[in-house]
Design an enzyme around this catalytic site. Structure first.
Site, PDB file in Angstrom:
ATOM      1  N   CYS A  98      14.867  34.338   8.846  1.00  0.00           N
ATOM      2  CA  CYS A  98      16.301  34.591   8.678  1.00  0.00           C
ATOM      3  C   CYS A  98      17.101  33.285   8.693  1.00  0.00           C
ATOM      4  O   CYS A  98      17.092  32.556   7.721  1.00  0.00           O
ATOM      5  CB  CYS A  98      16.780  35.603   9.709  1.00  0.00           C
ATOM      6  SG  CYS A  98      18.325  36.420   9.266  1.00  0.00           S
ATOM      7  N   ARG A 107      23.303  33.321   1.900  1.00  0.00           N
ATOM      8  CA  ARG A 107      23.564  33.791   3.270  1.00  0.00           C
ATOM      9  C   ARG A 107      24.089  35.225   3.251  1.00  0.00           C
ATOM     10  O   ARG A 107      24.782  35.619   2.332  1.00  0.00           O
ATOM     11  CB  ARG A 107      24.644  32.952   3.939  1.00  0.00           C
ATOM     12  CG  ARG A 107      24.309  31.544   4.229  1.00  0.00           C
ATOM     13  CD  ARG A 107      25.554  30.908   4.884  1.00  0.00           C
ATOM     14  NE  ARG A 107      25.527  29.493   4.840  1.00  0.00           N
ATOM     15  CZ  ARG A 107      25.160  28.722   5.866  1.00  0.00           C
ATOM     16  NH1 ARG A 107      24.801  29.259   6.997  1.00  0.00           N
ATOM     17  NH2 ARG A 107      25.172  27.411   5.734  1.00  0.00           N
ATOM     18  N   ARG A 113      21.772  41.102   8.953  1.00  0.00           N
ATOM     19  CA  ARG A 113      22.670  40.147   8.282  1.00  0.00           C
ATOM     20  C   ARG A 113      21.853  39.092   7.541  1.00  0.00           C
ATOM     21  O   ARG A 113      22.130  37.897   7.615  1.00  0.00           O
ATOM     22  CB  ARG A 113      23.608  39.490   9.286  1.00  0.00           C
ATOM     23  CG  ARG A 113      24.618  40.437   9.871  1.00  0.00           C
ATOM     24  CD  ARG A 113      25.597  39.771  10.818  1.00  0.00           C
ATOM     25  NE  ARG A 113      26.195  38.599  10.236  1.00  0.00           N
ATOM     26  CZ  ARG A 113      26.440  37.475  10.886  1.00  0.00           C
ATOM     27  NH1 ARG A 113      26.150  37.373  12.164  1.00  0.00           N
ATOM     28  NH2 ARG A 113      26.994  36.459  10.275  1.00  0.00           N
ATOM     29  N   HIS A 172      12.829  39.688  10.143  1.00  0.00           N
ATOM     30  CA  HIS A 172      12.481  39.358  11.526  1.00  0.00           C
ATOM     31  C   HIS A 172      11.155  40.003  11.932  1.00  0.00           C
ATOM     32  O   HIS A 172      11.153  41.114  12.467  1.00  0.00           O
ATOM     33  CB  HIS A 172      13.577  39.843  12.470  1.00  0.00           C
ATOM     34  CG  HIS A 172      14.862  39.119  12.335  1.00  0.00           C
ATOM     35  ND1 HIS A 172      15.166  38.010  13.079  1.00  0.00           N
ATOM     36  CD2 HIS A 172      15.927  39.333  11.528  1.00  0.00           C
ATOM     37  CE1 HIS A 172      16.373  37.577  12.756  1.00  0.00           C
ATOM     38  NE2 HIS A 172      16.849  38.367  11.808  1.00  0.00           N
ATOM     39  N   GLU A 182       9.398  39.276  14.403  1.00  0.00           N
ATOM     40  CA  GLU A 182       9.343  39.296  15.867  1.00  0.00           C
ATOM     41  C   GLU A 182       9.919  40.582  16.456  1.00  0.00           C
ATOM     42  O   GLU A 182       9.765  40.849  17.651  1.00  0.00           O
ATOM     43  CB  GLU A 182      10.058  38.068  16.453  1.00  0.00           C
ATOM     44  CG  GLU A 182      11.566  38.084  16.378  1.00  0.00           C
ATOM     45  CD  GLU A 182      12.157  37.695  15.033  1.00  0.00           C
ATOM     46  OE1 GLU A 182      13.389  37.546  14.974  1.00  0.00           O
ATOM     47  OE2 GLU A 182      11.420  37.542  14.041  1.00  0.00           O
TER      48      GLU A 182
END
Length: 187
Positions: A79, A105, A133, A167, A169
């Protein structure tokens, strides 16, 4: 193997937890003095890329990290980390600039635009992807693209770098981390 995790802002602890599950020793990079400790790989976590970039400059980490990555340090970026690595950021400059891609972005919109999906990662198979985001890659050499979602590039590998819009994680799937560890073991 020891992996350093940039810990100036963002979700660095979650990456440390995932790496520890695979038996990888971790350390945190919070200031330039931390770079004197030896490590074999680097994680650039999600968070706020503008804040992280500002802190990398203020803490005199930008050039040393750029030089390490450019010299071949295996790097996993998620990200905001992807934004830090990108050579080009739409309507902006760049930070580390070691990854030959252009990034947009907040490409999926604001926080309400966050979502979860599963998609193919070339060489791994279908993996879970959590987007918060998130950016996506608007330009990249097709040979480095590893994953797309709705025709948007969300994962690439380039030399020693794995960069993701999502993500890993935040899910239980360890395959991206396993690929990262294999990359680091080859160095």
């Amino acid at each position: 193997m020891k992996a350093a995790v940039l810990a100036v802002q963002g979700d660095f602890i979650e990456h440390e937890n995932m790496l520890r599950r695979l038996g990888v020793e971790t350390m945190e990079i919070r200031q330039s003095a931390d770079l004197s400790e030896p490590f074999d790989a680097l994680v650039l976590p999600g968070g706020e890329s503008t804040v992280q970039g500002k802190l990398l400059n203020e803490l005199d980490l930008m050039k040393p990290l750029h030089d390490k990555i450019a010299a071949g340090l295996p790097t996993l970026a998620t990200c905001a980390g992807l934004i830090l690595l990108a050579e080009h950021i739409e309507n902006d400059g760049s930070y580390l600039g070691t990854l030959p891609v252009t990034v947009r972005r907040n490409a999926y919109g604001r926080q309400l635009g966050s979502f979860y999906t599963e998609s193919q990662w070339q060489g791994i198979g279908k993996i879970p992807m959590t987007f918060i985001r998130a950016p996506f890659i608007t330009a990249a050499d097709p040979t480095i693209v590893r994953a797309t979602v709705d025709d948007h590039i969300v994962g690439v590998t380039y030399r020693n770098q794995i960069a993701l819009s999502f993500h890993p994680e935040l899910n239980d799937d360890l395959r991206i981390y396993e690929q990262f560890i294999k990359m680091a073991d080859r160095n």
